[in-house]
Scaffold this active site. Structure first.
Site, PDB file in Angstrom:
ATOM      1  N   LYS A 187      26.220  43.612 -71.358  1.00 25.64           N
ATOM      2  CA  LYS A 187      27.490  43.274 -71.530  1.00 25.64           C
ATOM      3  C   LYS A 187      28.173  44.215 -72.715  1.00 25.64           C
ATOM      4  O   LYS A 187      27.596  44.098 -73.583  1.00 25.64           O
ATOM      5  CB  LYS A 187      27.707  41.831 -71.568  1.00 25.64           C
ATOM      6  CG  LYS A 187      29.235  41.383 -71.744  1.00 25.64           C
ATOM      7  CD  LYS A 187      29.305  39.876 -71.974  1.00 25.64           C
ATOM      8  CE  LYS A 187      30.673  39.527 -71.992  1.00 25.64           C
ATOM      9  NZ  LYS A 187      30.568  37.842 -72.225  1.00 25.64           N
TER      10      LYS A 187
ATOM     11  N   SER B 167      33.380  35.621 -68.870  1.00 23.86           N
ATOM     12  CA  SER B 167      33.768  36.972 -69.328  1.00 23.86           C
ATOM     13  C   SER B 167      32.735  37.923 -68.821  1.00 23.86           C
ATOM     14  O   SER B 167      32.929  39.260 -68.945  1.00 23.86           O
ATOM     15  CB  SER B 167      34.217  37.189 -70.685  1.00 23.86           C
ATOM     16  OG  SER B 167      32.982  36.700 -71.386  1.00 23.86           O
TER      17      SER B 167
ATOM     18  N   SER C 176      30.938  31.721 -69.933  1.00 22.61           N
ATOM     19  CA  SER C 176      30.770  33.260 -69.876  1.00 22.61           C
ATOM     20  C   SER C 176      29.626  33.857 -69.287  1.00 22.61           C
ATOM     21  O   SER C 176      29.503  34.665 -68.685  1.00 22.61           O
ATOM     22  CB  SER C 176      31.492  34.177 -70.719  1.00 22.61           C
ATOM     23  OG  SER C 176      32.815  33.906 -71.025  1.00 22.61           O
TER      24      SER C 176
HETATM   25  N1  GLN Z   1      36.634  31.347 -70.440  1.00 24.60           N
HETATM   26  C1  GLN Z   1      36.253  31.000 -71.820  1.00 24.60           C
HETATM   27  C2  GLN Z   1      37.545  31.819 -72.644  1.00 24.60           C
HETATM   28  O1  GLN Z   1      38.210  32.254 -72.163  1.00 24.60           O
HETATM   29  C3  GLN Z   1      34.955  31.312 -72.089  1.00 24.60           C
HETATM   30  C4  GLN Z   1      34.620  32.734 -72.617  1.00 24.60           C
HETATM   31  C5  GLN Z   1      33.342  33.108 -73.204  1.00 24.60           C
HETATM   32  O2  GLN Z   1      32.410  32.214 -72.744  1.00 24.60           O
HETATM   33  N2  GLN Z   1      33.343  34.254 -73.529  1.00 24.60           N
HETATM   34  O3  GLN Z   1      37.317  31.373 -73.792  1.00 24.60           O
END
Ligand code: GLN
Length: 497
Positions: A82, A157, A181
């Site tokens: 990532k 994400s 994420s």
């Molecule tokens: N969807 C969550 C956020 O937008 C988690 C994102 C993540 O785990 N990086 O903060």
């Protein structure tokens, strides 16, 4: 939900690649070339990758092919990373324009450990900007498509990593989980995603979002492959002051999940599985509930004992997370000012350079989080928001401690719905935040979790379920997920591409 046999080498599991290399059936160069071919064929319509460095990967593979295989756990196996984790010499954007062109001078410890074990990083995968989002739509470089249906999001994400694994471009990819994420995109794409215990895997070289919540995890075809990557990258790192000093168990998937002495394949005898009533709520997609319950029944038929548990402070997780994560993000993103990294917008004074660069280069969601976070941390509001949220976080963590005094794992849906259509939450950030309702508590408590596929909805989209475990017990949830995958086929289903 067709099982499409894809003959390409790139569709093998990591474990199969390892075995094939050991038997001399193919070379690392063959594997890397197969991955590059699959990417060339499919990524134009998926956009899972932000960077692919084929020449570098092929050169590394050629080198690997000269070395004795037995010495390395991940010898010559292509993986993806990532784009929030640094790899020396490979551009790293975190999905943001503010890091466009940034080439990090060092490699994240998690990635380095995989490389030292022989893995070959083939490229960097798409992510919501600074990992803020649940759909990969917040990437400044365009969204990733869900391989099951291109009009849908792959989750986020770590959506690029999830799409790359289910499309069989790479056998495994690193992701990060700050609020879900790794697990949520794994669920939306029908693959296995392991969120590690906070502190278990070094955060050195991970571009910080919420430093008390950030964890590095892995997306793979199954629990067995995830366990292999996990056991290589976990462990203490002097470069990360919050990395834990506890030893990493070597994970024997044939053992019973909790008690030792395996009897048969898929045996869950003696495993106490807690089912929290707060995770089966009105308003969620009925099929998600139904398939999760069926999977829990299946675990029961494998010998698990099912016990209802309560996590009474679950409802506070969403507001607590959306105070704490932006608060930490607002501090972490202060370093991106046009001076230290990436592009700079020219202006007359130093302050104007900061304002202009940040104003022009941060996307909407990153800006929103900086504003919420700065507000929550400002004098006069700190106690009301940040201080309160910290207290509620403690209550959420205690709920889990109490539950784990009676059960070995907690089973729950990963997400309230299957993959949504791109653009569905474009004008409604709150609706997007609601997608995280089942994943956030584990991050607030710092515990590990694994999401894996347990069926499909009526539209043919994958449904995922998560198992949460006590801190540092990745071994238990991995073994339980593996046992389930020994008797089910959901994890081998792939989209028609
Ligand atoms: N969807 C969550 C956020 O937008 C988690 C994102 C993540 O785990 N990086 O903060």
């Amino acid at each position: 939900m067709t099982v499409t046999p894809m003959p390409s080498l790139s569709s093998l599991t990591l474990t199969q690649m390892k075995a094939g290399l050991e038997r001399g059936e193919f070379s690392s160069r063959d594997l890397v070339q197969a991955a590059l071919d699959a990417i060339a064929r499919l990524d134009p319509s998926l956009h899972a990758f932000l960077q692919v460095d084929g020449d570098r990967a092929l050169a590394e593979a050629a080198k690997a092919d000269q070395l004795p295989i037995a010495n390395y756990q991940l010898h010559g196996i292509p993986i993806a990373v990532k784009d929030v984790l640094t790899v020396e010499g490979m551009p790293c954007t975190a999905g943001s324009k503010i890091l466009e062109g940034f080439i990090p001078p060092y490699t994240a410890t998690s990635v380095k450990k995989l490389q030292e074990a022989g893995a070959i990083v083939i490229g960097k995968t798409n992510t919501d900007e600074f990992a803020m989002g649940s759909s990969t739509e917040n990437s400044a470089y365009g969204r990733t498509m869900n391989p099951w249906e291109l009009s849908r999001v792959p989750g986020g994400s770590s959506g690029g990593s999830a799409a790359a694994v289910v499309a069989r471009l790479v056998p495994a990819a690193l992701g990060t989980d700050t609020g879900g994420s790794v697990r949520q995109p794994a669920s939306f794409c029908g693959i296995t995603g392991l969120k590690t215990t906070y502190g278990r895997v070094s955060r050195y070289g991970l571009i910080a979002f919420g430093s008390s919540l950030d964890t590095v995890g892995v997306l793979a075809q199954n629990a067995e492959d995830a366990a292999l990557i996990f056991s290589v990258m976990a462990g203490h790192d002097p470069l990360d002051a919050t990395s834990a000093d506890s030893s990493v168990p070597s994970i024997d998937l044939t053992r019973r999940p909790e008690r030792s002495g395996a009897k048969s394949k898929g045996d869950l005898q003696g495993l106490r599985v807690g089912v929290p009533k707060e995770y089966f709520i009105e308003g969620m997609q009925a099929e998600v509930q139904e398939k999760t319950r069926q999977a829990i029944e299946q675990m029961k038929s494998l010998g698990a004992e099912i016990i209802e548990v309560s996590l009474p402070h679950t409802e506070y997780a969403l507001p607590v997370y959306y105070i704490l994560a932006p608060a930490e993000a607002s501090a972490n993103l202060a370093r991106f000012d046009g001076v230290r990294y990436g592009p700079r917008s020219e202006a007359d004074s130093m302050w104007d350079v900061f304002f202009k660069t940040r104003g022009e280069k941060f996307g909407e969601e990153a800006t929103r989080r900086i504003m919420i976070g700065t507000y929550a941390l400002s004098a006069g509001y700190y106690d009301a928001y940040y201080g309160q949220a910290q207290k509620a976080r403690t209550l959420i963590a205690r709920d889990f401690d109490a539950a784990f005094s009676n059960v070995d794992v907690i089973a729950a849906p990963t997400t309230p719905t299957t993959a949504f259509v791109a653009g569905a939450h474009a004008d409604d950030p709150l609706a997007m935040y609601l997608e995280d309702v089942f994943t956030l508590p584990a991050n607030l408590a710092g515990i590990p979790g694994i999401s894996f596929p347990v069926g499909f909805d009526s539209q043919g989209l994958p449904i995922g379920m998560q198992l949460l475990g006590p801190r540092f017990r990745e071994d238990v949830i991995l073994r339980a997920a593996h046992a389930y995958q020994q008797v089910t086929d959901w994890h081998i289903c792939t989209p028609k591409l």
